[in-house]
Write an enzyme that holds these catalytic residues in place. Structure first.
Site, PDB file in Angstrom:
ATOM      1  N   GLY A  16       0.788  -1.232   0.000  1.00  0.00           N
ATOM      2  CA  GLY A  16       0.000   0.000   0.000  1.00  0.00           C
ATOM      3  C   GLY A  16       0.819   1.281   0.000  1.00  0.00           C
ATOM      4  O   GLY A  16       0.314   2.338   0.392  1.00  0.00           O
ATOM      5  N   SER A  17       2.056   1.217  -0.482  1.00  0.00           N
ATOM      6  CA  SER A  17       2.851   2.459  -0.489  1.00  0.00           C
ATOM      7  C   SER A  17       2.252   3.494  -1.449  1.00  0.00           C
ATOM      8  O   SER A  17       2.308   4.701  -1.181  1.00  0.00           O
ATOM      9  CB  SER A  17       4.322   2.180  -0.819  1.00  0.00           C
ATOM     10  OG  SER A  17       4.474   1.788  -2.154  1.00  0.00           O
ATOM     11  N   ASN A  18       1.670   3.032  -2.551  1.00  0.00           N
ATOM     12  CA  ASN A  18       1.003   3.990  -3.460  1.00  0.00           C
ATOM     13  C   ASN A  18      -0.260   4.556  -2.833  1.00  0.00           C
ATOM     14  O   ASN A  18      -0.557   5.742  -2.986  1.00  0.00           O
ATOM     15  CB  ASN A  18       0.695   3.326  -4.798  1.00  0.00           C
ATOM     16  CG  ASN A  18       1.913   3.260  -5.681  1.00  0.00           C
ATOM     17  OD1 ASN A  18       2.322   4.262  -6.262  1.00  0.00           O
ATOM     18  ND2 ASN A  18       2.536   2.097  -5.745  1.00  0.00           N
ATOM     19  N   LYS A  69     -16.902 -14.063  -7.693  1.00  0.00           N
ATOM     20  CA  LYS A  69     -16.436 -12.735  -8.087  1.00  0.00           C
ATOM     21  C   LYS A  69     -17.550 -11.728  -8.398  1.00  0.00           C
ATOM     22  O   LYS A  69     -17.489 -10.574  -7.935  1.00  0.00           O
ATOM     23  CB  LYS A  69     -15.502 -12.875  -9.292  1.00  0.00           C
ATOM     24  CG  LYS A  69     -14.823 -11.606  -9.708  1.00  0.00           C
ATOM     25  CD  LYS A  69     -13.622 -11.943 -10.543  1.00  0.00           C
ATOM     26  CE  LYS A  69     -13.027 -10.731 -11.173  1.00  0.00           C
ATOM     27  NZ  LYS A  69     -11.751 -11.021 -11.816  1.00  0.00           N
ATOM     28  N   MET A  94      -4.241  -6.936  -6.717  1.00  0.00           N
ATOM     29  CA  MET A  94      -3.748  -8.082  -7.471  1.00  0.00           C
ATOM     30  C   MET A  94      -4.875  -8.960  -8.019  1.00  0.00           C
ATOM     31  O   MET A  94      -4.806 -10.189  -7.971  1.00  0.00           O
ATOM     32  CB  MET A  94      -2.801  -8.920  -6.585  1.00  0.00           C
ATOM     33  CG  MET A  94      -1.596  -8.136  -6.093  1.00  0.00           C
ATOM     34  SD  MET A  94      -0.675  -7.308  -7.426  1.00  0.00           S
ATOM     35  CE  MET A  94       0.070  -8.726  -8.200  1.00  0.00           C
ATOM     36  N   ARG A  95      -5.905  -8.316  -8.531  1.00  0.00           N
ATOM     37  CA  ARG A  95      -7.028  -9.038  -9.104  1.00  0.00           C
ATOM     38  C   ARG A  95      -7.417  -8.394 -10.426  1.00  0.00           C
ATOM     39  O   ARG A  95      -7.291  -7.178 -10.560  1.00  0.00           O
ATOM     40  CB  ARG A  95      -8.237  -8.899  -8.166  1.00  0.00           C
ATOM     41  CG  ARG A  95      -8.623 -10.130  -7.513  1.00  0.00           C
ATOM     42  CD  ARG A  95      -9.595  -9.889  -6.387  1.00  0.00           C
ATOM     43  NE  ARG A  95      -9.053 -10.548  -5.239  1.00  0.00           N
ATOM     44  CZ  ARG A  95      -8.998 -11.863  -5.108  1.00  0.00           C
ATOM     45  NH1 ARG A  95      -9.529 -12.640  -6.012  1.00  0.00           N
ATOM     46  NH2 ARG A  95      -8.434 -12.394  -4.053  1.00  0.00           N
ATOM     47  N   ASN A 111      -5.371   2.660 -12.976  1.00  0.00           N
ATOM     48  CA  ASN A 111      -4.417   1.669 -12.459  1.00  0.00           C
ATOM     49  C   ASN A 111      -3.012   2.217 -12.639  1.00  0.00           C
ATOM     50  O   ASN A 111      -2.767   3.037 -13.520  1.00  0.00           O
ATOM     51  CB  ASN A 111      -4.557   0.352 -13.233  1.00  0.00           C
ATOM     52  CG  ASN A 111      -3.628  -0.727 -12.705  1.00  0.00           C
ATOM     53  OD1 ASN A 111      -3.504  -0.913 -11.487  1.00  0.00           O
ATOM     54  ND2 ASN A 111      -2.947  -1.432 -13.586  1.00  0.00           N
ATOM     55  N   HIS A 113       0.959   0.886 -13.259  1.00  0.00           N
ATOM     56  CA  HIS A 113       1.728  -0.295 -13.673  1.00  0.00           C
ATOM     57  C   HIS A 113       3.212   0.066 -13.663  1.00  0.00           C
ATOM     58  O   HIS A 113       3.594   1.124 -14.191  1.00  0.00           O
ATOM     59  CB  HIS A 113       1.285  -0.739 -15.070  1.00  0.00           C
ATOM     60  CG  HIS A 113       1.956  -1.998 -15.500  1.00  0.00           C
ATOM     61  ND1 HIS A 113       1.650  -3.229 -14.946  1.00  0.00           N
ATOM     62  CD2 HIS A 113       2.951  -2.236 -16.399  1.00  0.00           C
ATOM     63  CE1 HIS A 113       2.423  -4.152 -15.493  1.00  0.00           C
ATOM     64  NE2 HIS A 113       3.217  -3.578 -16.378  1.00  0.00           N
TER      65      HIS A 113
END
Ligand code: GRF
Length: 193
Positions: A16-18, A69, A94-95, A111, A113
């Protein structure tokens, strides 16, 4: 005067650093928004500790607890709607986002990346770029679509690296991420206001 008090939800699965970088940027006023929810699919994620520090409510939920889901994503969508979330920021989530969440928030899901898309998609962008031997590394912030790391690019930032230290590359990528993601969020908010 334009109203920029947008509501963000951040999704994270791990460190969770972002998430923390975005939270700090909101507190500092670098992003004209507030994080109203952390969504986390991993009860042991350190991101949850970071949320406590910022007094940000957390929804911890796993697909297996929801019967799959679609139902998992519907629970999340219900919560996002209840809170009036404007923009979803995936930050180490991570999904793969499915149709239930995507259709509810299409065009409003960002997102980050750790590579220069469209190169090195997938969960191992840093290692894949390093092992390939590229000399220009970087970070991408993009709107998602239903493909892995696809969608419209919002911002990218690159740096040259000729050394042989993979961890140094990762450190530099994370440092860029923590600046670039808040900048990209701000850009999206102002552009859509
Ligand atoms: C980041 O490198 C991000 O680009 C990728 O997952 C990592 C998450 O790191 N999608 P953190 O949990 O924000 O520290």
């Amino acid at each position: 005067m334009k109203e920029f008090n947008k509501k963000l939800a951040v999704f994270a699965s791990g460190s969770g650093s972002n998430f923390e970088a975005i939270a700090q940027a909101c507190v500092d006023g670098r992003i004209p928004a507030k994080i109203v929810l952390l969504v986390c699919d991993n009860a042991n994620a350190y991101a949850i500790e970071r949320a406590k520090k910022f007094d940000i409510p957390t929804l911890v939920l796993h697909p297996r607890d929801c019967g799959g889901k679609p139902a998992y994503e519907q629970r999340i969508v219900d919560k996002l709607n209840e809170l009036g979330v404007d923009l979803v920021c995936l930050a180490g989530y991570m999904r793969i986002v499915g149709e239930t969440l995507y259709n509810a928030y299409a065009g409003r899901i960002l997102n980050i990346h750790p590579a220069l898309l469209p190169s090195f998609k997938g969960a191992h962008g840093i290692d894949d770029a390093f092992n390939f031997g590229v000399k220009v590394f970087g970070v991408t912030v993009h709107f998602i679509d239903l493909t892995i790391d696809g969608g419209v690019i919002v911002m990218q930032r690159a740096f040259e690296y000729y050394g042989n230290d993979r961890d140094e590359v990762e450190t530099r990528i994370h440092a860029i991420e923590h600046e670039l993601y808040p900048e990209a969020i701000k850009k999206c908010i102002i552009h859509n206001a």
